[in-house]
Design a protein around this motif. Structure first.
Motif, short mmCIF file in Angstrom:
data_model
loop_
_atom_site.label_atom_id
_atom_site.label_comp_id
_atom_site.label_asym_id
_atom_site.label_seq_id
_atom_site.Cartn_x
_atom_site.Cartn_y
_atom_site.Cartn_z
N VAL A 93 -8.20 2.70 1.90
CA VAL A 93 -6.96 2.00 1.59
C VAL A 93 -7.17 0.71 0.80
N ASN A 96 -7.79 1.61 -2.70
CA ASN A 96 -6.59 2.25 -3.23
C ASN A 96 -5.56 1.22 -3.67
N VAL A 97 -5.37 0.20 -2.85
CA VAL A 97 -4.41 -0.86 -3.19
C VAL A 97 -4.89 -1.63 -4.42
N ILE A 100 -4.14 0.42 -7.55
CA ILE A 100 -2.72 0.40 -7.95
C ILE A 100 -2.36 -0.95 -8.56
N LEU A 114 -5.33 8.71 -5.41
CA LEU A 114 -5.76 7.99 -4.23
C LEU A 114 -6.14 8.99 -3.15
N GLU A 116 -6.89 9.24 0.82
CA GLU A 116 -6.75 8.50 2.09
C GLU A 116 -7.82 8.99 3.07
N TYR A 138 1.53 0.50 1.62
CA TYR A 138 1.64 1.97 1.63
C TYR A 138 3.00 2.41 1.06
N TYR A 142 1.68 2.79 -2.94
CA TYR A 142 1.14 4.15 -3.01
C TYR A 142 1.97 5.10 -3.87
N ILE A 148 -1.60 11.58 -4.21
CA ILE A 148 -2.33 11.04 -3.07
C ILE A 148 -2.95 12.22 -2.33
N MET A 159 2.31 10.42 6.15
CA MET A 159 2.67 9.64 4.96
C MET A 159 4.18 9.70 4.70
N ILE A 165 6.77 8.15 1.67
CA ILE A 165 6.17 8.58 0.41
C ILE A 165 6.70 9.97 0.06
#
Length: 369
Positions: A93, A96-97, A100, A114, A116, A138, A142, A148, A159, A165
């Motif tokens: 995570v 991933n952040v 983005i 991404l 997870e 998230y 995301y 993802i 999710m 999401i």
């Protein structure tokens, strides 16, 4: 005939001590992707490099020169601008952040994927400071990814239900298991154990998620009924000194061996009487799949994550409630008292493992990349 390889940039954390599951999954994948189709680059955040051994020569490794993931953003932008990859794949995570957040500065608009690594709702509930902020990440960041990657069906639902999401952004791809490699390395050495046993083994980073503190309490109970039992723990991590001190307090330190990082852990698993996973939460625990390939009985916690999804097709895995040391003790003793051949069905194990075979998973990633 393919005229031009697609350039792919993988972003990966590298723990200074030990090897994490994300590192093992991505490096396994990199060994099996078709390098005539993909030009693979691996950007490493952190100081660890034990997992880099065995990477195929075509993979180009870039060290971003930062020790913490929170400082990776400038390096990600600089490297991506230089390489101009068609696709960037990040995992865990924190990275991933960062990816983005880097997206607006990537002028060539690469495809952003991404992956997870653990069940997000459990991670936020049990191990994250400022969980409201991370829930916002998230929910709001995301969805800006192209897709993802979730490790099991329950993660897809998690999710959608907890973070809103869109389901169309989510794709389920299991973790890969290189079954032949695990079996080959398991046969590479004689039993590392001495004494009559029974011998138990656990492996993974020494961190809160893996609940080694609960395992040590459970093992203290096992020794009361089976005084000759021994426990080997493979792995390194931030709780090493704390766990060793706990073993001394419990009076079990002579029966517990902390063996650190093992480049080839599989002889320890193959020759063990039992493998134990005591985790508080998980993603899709690769260790369980690899243990299945070696035919060693398994006791695991029914923790949030993908273990129940594995157990549906491998019912020989014994599950107990997480963070319940007495229940774990009883399950261990019960399993140790059964003949090994009655604890695991190789027919069921083979059927289960087909879903996670490395070539099948590599093909799924190929289609996505």
């Amino acid at each position: 005939m393919i005229s031009e390889r697609k350039r792919i940039l993988f972003l990966l954390p590298a723990f200074a001590r030990g090897v994490g599951g994300a590192e093992r999954v991505i490096t396994t994948l990199l060994r099996h992707l078709d390098h005539s189709r993909f030009e693979c680059h691996l950007a490493v955040v952190g100081k660890g490099d034990a997992f880099l051994d065995g990477l195929p020569d075509p993979v180009v490794v870039h060290h971003l020169g930062v020790s913490r993931m929170r400082y990776a953003l400038p390096g990600i932008v600089k490297l991506a601008r230089r390489l101009k990859p068609q696709t960037i794949l990040s995992t865990v995570v924190y990275l991933n952040v960062e990816l983005i957040m880097a997206k607006p500065f990537l002028f060539d608009r690469p495809k952003i994927l991404l992956r997870e690594a653990v069940l997000p709702s459990a991670l936020l509930a049990q191990d994250m400071r400022h969980p409201r902020i991370w829930k916002w990440f998230y929910s709001r960041l995301y969805p800006r990814a192209d897709q993802i990657i979730c490790l099991f069906d329950g993660m897809v639902n998690d999710m959608v239900e907890h973070f809103g999401i869109p389901r169309g952004k989510l794709v389920r791809i299991y973790n890969p298991v290189d079954i032949e490699m695990v079996r080959r390395q398991g046969r590479a050495a004689e039993s590392p154990y001495s004494g009559s046993g029974p011998h138990m083994v656990a492996m993974g980073r020494l961190q809160h998620q893996k609940a080694y503190d609960v395992l040590l309490c459970a093992f203290a109970g096992v020794l009361k009924s089976v005084p000759s039992a021994r426990l080997a723990i493979l792995g390194e991590g931030p709780l090493e000194h704390q766990l060793k001190a706990q073993a001394i307090r419990l009076g079990i330190d002579n029966a517990v061996s902390f063996l650190g990082f093992q480049a080839n852990p599989w002889p320890y698993v193959k020759h063990a009487d039992l493998f134990v996973l005591a985790s508080r939460y998980e993603g899709l625990p690769n260790a369980v799949l690899e243990v299945l390939a070696l035919g060693t009985p398994i006791v695991a916690t029914d923790c949030p994550g993908g273990i129940r999804e594995i157990q549906k097709s491998a019912p020989q895995i014994v599950l107990v409630a997480p963070e319940n040391a007495p229940a774990l003790t009883d399950a261990i003793i019960s399993t140790l008292n059964r003949p090994k051949e009655t604890c695991i069905s190789q027919v069921e194990a083979e059927e289960c493992l087909r879903r996670f075979d490395i070539q099948q998973i590599a093909d799924e990633y190929t289609r996505l990349l």
